[in-house]
Scaffold this motif. Sequence first.
Motif, PDB file in Angstrom:
ATOM      1  N   TYR A  39      35.510  50.976  37.468  1.00 40.23           N
ATOM      2  CA  TYR A  39      36.549  49.949  37.334  1.00 40.23           C
ATOM      3  C   TYR A  39      36.429  49.245  35.987  1.00 40.23           C
ATOM      4  O   TYR A  39      37.449  48.950  35.348  1.00 40.23           O
ATOM      5  CB  TYR A  39      36.432  48.926  38.463  1.00 40.23           C
ATOM      6  N   GLU A  40      35.192  48.989  35.567  1.00 35.35           N
ATOM      7  CA  GLU A  40      34.975  48.373  34.255  1.00 35.35           C
ATOM      8  C   GLU A  40      35.523  49.265  33.143  1.00 35.35           C
ATOM      9  O   GLU A  40      36.122  48.788  32.177  1.00 35.35           O
ATOM     10  CB  GLU A  40      33.479  48.106  34.041  1.00 35.35           C
ATOM     11  N   ILE A  74      50.622  39.648  38.648  1.00 36.37           N
ATOM     12  CA  ILE A  74      50.180  41.029  38.453  1.00 36.37           C
ATOM     13  C   ILE A  74      50.987  41.708  37.348  1.00 36.37           C
ATOM     14  O   ILE A  74      52.214  41.692  37.359  1.00 36.37           O
ATOM     15  CB  ILE A  74      50.308  41.829  39.768  1.00 36.37           C
ATOM     16  N   LYS A  75      50.262  42.295  36.406  1.00 35.56           N
ATOM     17  CA  LYS A  75      50.890  43.049  35.327  1.00 35.56           C
ATOM     18  C   LYS A  75      50.505  44.530  35.376  1.00 35.56           C
ATOM     19  O   LYS A  75      51.184  45.368  34.761  1.00 35.56           O
ATOM     20  CB  LYS A  75      50.483  42.466  33.971  1.00 35.56           C
ATOM     21  N   ASN A 108      42.369  47.584  28.053  1.00 40.19           N
ATOM     22  CA  ASN A 108      42.495  46.167  27.730  1.00 40.19           C
ATOM     23  C   ASN A 108      43.227  45.402  28.838  1.00 40.19           C
ATOM     24  O   ASN A 108      44.170  44.649  28.582  1.00 40.19           O
ATOM     25  CB  ASN A 108      43.214  45.980  26.381  1.00 40.19           C
ATOM     26  N   LEU A 109      42.784  45.607  30.063  1.00 43.49           N
ATOM     27  CA  LEU A 109      43.379  44.956  31.219  1.00 43.49           C
ATOM     28  C   LEU A 109      42.538  43.756  31.637  1.00 43.49           C
ATOM     29  O   LEU A 109      41.308  43.788  31.569  1.00 43.49           O
ATOM     30  CB  LEU A 109      43.469  45.920  32.414  1.00 43.49           C
ATOM     31  N   LYS A 110      43.196  42.705  32.089  1.00 44.75           N
ATOM     32  CA  LYS A 110      42.509  41.559  32.670  1.00 44.75           C
ATOM     33  C   LYS A 110      42.442  41.756  34.183  1.00 44.75           C
ATOM     34  O   LYS A 110      43.464  42.048  34.812  1.00 44.75           O
ATOM     35  CB  LYS A 110      43.246  40.270  32.339  1.00 44.75           C
ATOM     36  N   ALA A 111      41.259  41.580  34.750  1.00 46.27           N
ATOM     37  CA  ALA A 111      41.075  41.782  36.187  1.00 46.27           C
ATOM     38  C   ALA A 111      42.031  40.910  36.999  1.00 46.27           C
ATOM     39  O   ALA A 111      42.599  41.359  38.000  1.00 46.27           O
ATOM     40  CB  ALA A 111      39.634  41.478  36.582  1.00 46.27           C
ATOM     41  N   ALA A 112      42.230  39.669  36.575  1.00 43.52           N
ATOM     42  CA  ALA A 112      43.066  38.722  37.318  1.00 43.52           C
ATOM     43  C   ALA A 112      44.544  39.117  37.314  1.00 43.52           C
ATOM     44  O   ALA A 112      45.324  38.615  38.137  1.00 43.52           O
ATOM     45  CB  ALA A 112      42.908  37.316  36.745  1.00 43.52           C
ATOM     46  N   GLU A 113      44.918  40.020  36.411  1.00 42.45           N
ATOM     47  CA  GLU A 113      46.308  40.481  36.319  1.00 42.45           C
ATOM     48  C   GLU A 113      46.474  41.894  36.885  1.00 42.45           C
ATOM     49  O   GLU A 113      47.518  42.515  36.710  1.00 42.45           O
ATOM     50  CB  GLU A 113      46.771  40.464  34.858  1.00 42.45           C
ATOM     51  N   HIS A 136      42.415  42.047  41.995  1.00 40.64           N
ATOM     52  CA  HIS A 136      43.116  41.902  43.270  1.00 40.64           C
ATOM     53  C   HIS A 136      43.147  43.270  43.953  1.00 40.64           C
ATOM     54  O   HIS A 136      43.262  44.303  43.275  1.00 40.64           O
ATOM     55  CB  HIS A 136      44.548  41.404  43.049  1.00 40.64           C
ATOM     56  N   VAL A 137      43.083  43.289  45.279  1.00 44.30           N
ATOM     57  CA  VAL A 137      43.020  44.574  45.979  1.00 44.30           C
ATOM     58  C   VAL A 137      43.922  44.591  47.200  1.00 44.30           C
ATOM     59  O   VAL A 137      44.244  43.547  47.777  1.00 44.30           O
ATOM     60  CB  VAL A 137      41.573  44.923  46.418  1.00 44.30           C
ATOM     61  N   TRP A 138      44.308  45.787  47.561  1.00 42.77           N
ATOM     62  CA  TRP A 138      44.972  46.060  48.848  1.00 42.77           C
ATOM     63  C   TRP A 138      44.254  47.246  49.472  1.00 42.77           C
ATOM     64  O   TRP A 138      44.337  48.362  48.968  1.00 42.77           O
ATOM     65  CB  TRP A 138      46.460  46.363  48.643  1.00 42.77           C
ATOM     66  N   ASN A 139      43.514  46.983  50.538  1.00 40.00           N
ATOM     67  CA  ASN A 139      42.876  48.058  51.293  1.00 40.00           C
ATOM     68  C   ASN A 139      43.907  48.567  52.305  1.00 40.00           C
ATOM     69  O   ASN A 139      43.996  48.086  53.422  1.00 40.00           O
ATOM     70  CB  ASN A 139      41.615  47.540  51.994  1.00 40.00           C
ATOM     71  N   LEU A 140      44.685  49.542  51.867  1.00 34.12           N
ATOM     72  CA  LEU A 140      45.806  50.064  52.647  1.00 34.12           C
ATOM     73  C   LEU A 140      45.300  50.877  53.843  1.00 34.12           C
ATOM     74  O   LEU A 140      44.363  51.669  53.706  1.00 34.12           O
ATOM     75  CB  LEU A 140      46.685  50.912  51.738  1.00 34.12           C
TER      76      LEU A 140
END
Length: 204
Positions: free
Chosen positions: A149-150, A2-3, A157-162, A182-186
């Motif tokens: 989100y797109e 994650i970046k 310039n973000l990569k979804a996987a990061e 990646h997600v966290w449903n808090l």
Amino acid sequence: MIKNIIFDYGDIFINLDKPATARELHKLGIDDFTPEMVAKNQAYEKGLISTESFVDFYHQEFPNTTKKALIDAWNAILLDCPKHRLDFIKQLAKDKKYRLFLLSNTNDLHISWIQKDWGMELYDDFKVNFEQFYLSHEIHMRKPDTNIYEFVLQENNLKAAETLFIDDTAENTDAAKTLGIHVWNLMPGKEDVVDLFTHKKELF
């Protein structure tokens, strides 16, 4: 790895009393949202209509209410922002290990209340920690529509996987997940954003 971390606002940083608005509207004789009201609410959250037009709409629908009572009911959902969460995001920004973003379905009435209740100094002290501070009524999009989100990914310039997206609403995290984010449903009351690196340690 994650970046980038995208945070929701309500019930991630600021505490919410989600039943409060319905409870207060009930006192004003408003118990159910008609399809027209739902459409108006979403248009307002996207900033497609002004606060004046939004309040006028409800006042015309329910003439026995006052505009102040309607505004107070709408803002009843908003509570406090615990200091430990503010300290957390400030430290995260100071460390400069991740690009930090805020993405919130927030209307003009709510953000104005927060600015007044917190005071602009505290509000700015929070906002400055994020590279971008996206509020739905300013960018004319709302979660869980995937275009929001797109937009954030492409704009920065973000990569979804990061990228990790943290939100308390499953509908919102489910939508982001379809794009490879990646997600966290808090779960408010059971989990706290300050425990991010313990709760999601497999991502870092």
